[in-house]
Design an enzyme around this catalytic site. Structure first.
Site, PDB file in Angstrom:
ATOM      1  N   GLU A 165      28.222  31.811 -36.105  1.00 37.68           N
ATOM      2  CA  GLU A 165      27.187  32.717 -35.572  1.00 37.68           C
ATOM      3  C   GLU A 165      27.658  33.493 -34.344  1.00 37.68           C
ATOM      4  O   GLU A 165      26.965  33.553 -33.315  1.00 37.68           O
ATOM      5  CB  GLU A 165      25.911  31.925 -35.255  1.00 37.68           C
ATOM      6  CG  GLU A 165      25.249  31.351 -36.492  1.00 37.68           C
ATOM      7  CD  GLU A 165      23.923  30.665 -36.217  1.00 37.68           C
ATOM      8  OE1 GLU A 165      23.524  30.569 -35.036  1.00 37.68           O
ATOM      9  OE2 GLU A 165      23.280  30.206 -37.177  1.00 37.68           O
ATOM     10  N   GLU A 285      24.130  27.430 -43.714  1.00 38.72           N
ATOM     11  CA  GLU A 285      22.978  26.936 -42.961  1.00 38.72           C
ATOM     12  C   GLU A 285      21.727  27.522 -43.591  1.00 38.72           C
ATOM     13  O   GLU A 285      21.526  28.739 -43.549  1.00 38.72           O
ATOM     14  CB  GLU A 285      23.048  27.311 -41.474  1.00 38.72           C
ATOM     15  CG  GLU A 285      24.067  26.535 -40.669  1.00 38.72           C
ATOM     16  CD  GLU A 285      23.919  26.762 -39.162  1.00 38.72           C
ATOM     17  OE1 GLU A 285      22.772  26.939 -38.699  1.00 38.72           O
ATOM     18  OE2 GLU A 285      24.953  26.764 -38.472  1.00 38.72           O
TER      19      GLU A 285
END
Length: 469
Positions: A165, A285
């Site tokens: 991320e 995720e």
């Protein structure tokens, strides 16, 4: 509701790695989750035996480690060898003793029977740390880092994430797409020189609401095209952010659009480069997450704590239906989605909950995942439905077909299954349903469990597995 199944209309083969999960050094996912040396069920290595049994029952094929936000400031050397320094973890405002590290995780993975997916730190570190970790894990004896490994044989880890991320301001070492893409390209190049057999996953957008969603993927893939095998996609759904339960039960439509967007972007980059390469999608995720009702973080101004209880959501029947819809969406994109990681595995937005020194139990979301992991292997067949009251897909395995379906409506939905060129009938029908707010707890661990029913009617607000043989 009529569903026509034709074995000639195929989506793609299911990659077993689709049924993965995620263990991060966050909250009690590690300490008190998979690792608790003082627990009555603990193995000689300190692994909770009751959790291992549930992980095997759940059918998890792959686990991503050690993060997540945690990895962006993680020095992997702290978690190996006899000397383990205690550090401050800035990602989750925690104290990290490093008692559990790379070797412990890889031993746990072997005992659990799952494939590891390791992430490297591209927040505060880069090429040198990543190639050293790969050498430590995968190289034969005879070099500095390989000789430090406690076992002679390499671990042979094939899947690696290049950071996590990196577009997010919550990340230690946030980067622009160009900054990240250049670093990932050079890191990946060095890693593939160490071990050409590995697969690399580059970082995609943190979620679909990021202002750079789409353009981030375009830039990163343009810069990492030579070394990238997969690109990540992350998404979480908070029921409090939807106007009502009907909207919440349709949130998988967002994941469907995200996958289509990332696939189109990746293929556009391939077109510009005149490449036949097809990038896989790693949805490493995904989950429901009660971030509004159960804030997972209390700022950065309080005391640092060891393994604080973070994001220990109590999942409901409604959450299980959403997880079922998300699983169906991943299967319907089996031609491009190669990897999936339900985030996370234990205690943190989990399918499995534990109490320190006490029991472990299945949350409602455990059951759709376990069904999909057990029956979802084979060839996904194309299923087209009228309307969106029912979300469904079909998977053919040998001479049988399994239909996964979520009935979103508040009424019973009769299902008319038409199977072409195969003489099949419904021989088993599993259902998970109940009061939408019902959940499992340590005191009542089996309040919500699957049941067998006759026929092909889909009960109101229900997850369904129909086995045709």
């Amino acid at each position: 509701m009529r569903i026509v199944i034709d074995p000639a209309f195929k989506v793609g083969e299911v990659d077993d790695r689709l049924f993965g999960s995620f263990v991060e050094h966050m909250g009690r996912a590690v300490y008190g989750g998979i690792y608790e040396p003082t627990h009555p069920s603990a193995t000689a290595d300190g692994f909770r035996g009751d959790v291992l049994a549930l992980v095997r029952e759940m059918g998890v094929s792959l686990v991503r480690y050690p993060g997540g936000n945690f990895v962006s400031a993680y020095d992997w050397e702290d978690g190996v060898g006899p000397e383990r320094p205690t550090r401050l973890d800035l990602a989750w405002h925690s104290i990290e003793p490093n008692t559990f590290g790379t070797d412990e995780f890889l031993r746990w993975a072997a005992v659990a029977g799952i494939e590891p997916l390791l992430a490297v730190n591209l927040g505060t570190r880069g090429i040198d740390a990543a190639r050293a970790l790969l050498e430590y894990v995968n190289a034969p004896r005879g070099t500095k880092w390989a000789d430090m490994r406690p076992r002679d044989e390499p671990y042979g880890v094939k899947l690696w994430c290049l950071g996590n991320e990196m577009d997010g301001p919550w990340q230690v070492g946030q980067k622009t797409a160009v900054e990240y893409g250049r670093l990932a390209a050079e890191t990946g190049k060095a890693m593939k020189w160490v071990d050409p057999s590995i697969e690399l996953c580059v970082v995609g957008s943190s979620n679909s609401s990021m202002p750079t969603f789409g353009s981030w993927e375009d830039t990163v893939l343009d810069l990492t095209w030579e070394i990238a095998d997969h690109i990540s996609l992350h998404t979480y759904y908070d029921p409090a952010k939807f106007e009502d339960v009907d909207a919440y039960l349709r949130c998988s439509q967002d994941l469907d659009r995200m996958i289509d967007t990332v696939v189109a972007t990746a293929d556009a980059v391939a077109g510009r480069k005149r490449s036949r390469k097809r990038i896989g999608i790693s949805v490493d995720e995904w989950n429901v997450w009660h971030q509004t009702a159960n804030p997972h973080h209390v700022g950065h101004d309080g005391p640092f704590k060891h393994a604080p209880a973070l994001a220990e959501d109590e999942h409901t029947v409604a959450d299980a239906l959403v997880v079922g819809c998300l699983l169906i969406t991943l299967l319907r994109h089996a031609d491009r989605v190669r990897i999936g990681c339900l985030a996370q595995l234990v205690n943190v937005i989990p399918p499995i909950r534990t109490s320190n020194g006490g029991p472990a139990w299945r949350q409602t979301t455990f059951h759709p995942f376990a069904h999909a992991a057990r029956f979802g292997h084979g060839t996904v067949l194309r299923v087209e439905l009228a309307g969106d009251e029912v979300e469904a897909t079909a998977v053919r395995d040998g001479d049988g077909v399994t239909v996964f379906a979520v009935n979103r409506s508040a009424g019973t939905t009769p299902l008319d299954l038409v199977v072409r060129d195969l003489d099949l009938t419904v021989t088993e029908h599993l259902v998970l349903d109940g009061e939408l707010g019902a959940s499992n707890t340590a005191e009542h661990p089996d309040r919500v469990t699957p049941r067998r029913v006759a026929g092909a009617e889909l009960p109101p607000r229900s997850w369904n597995v129909l086995r045709l043989t």
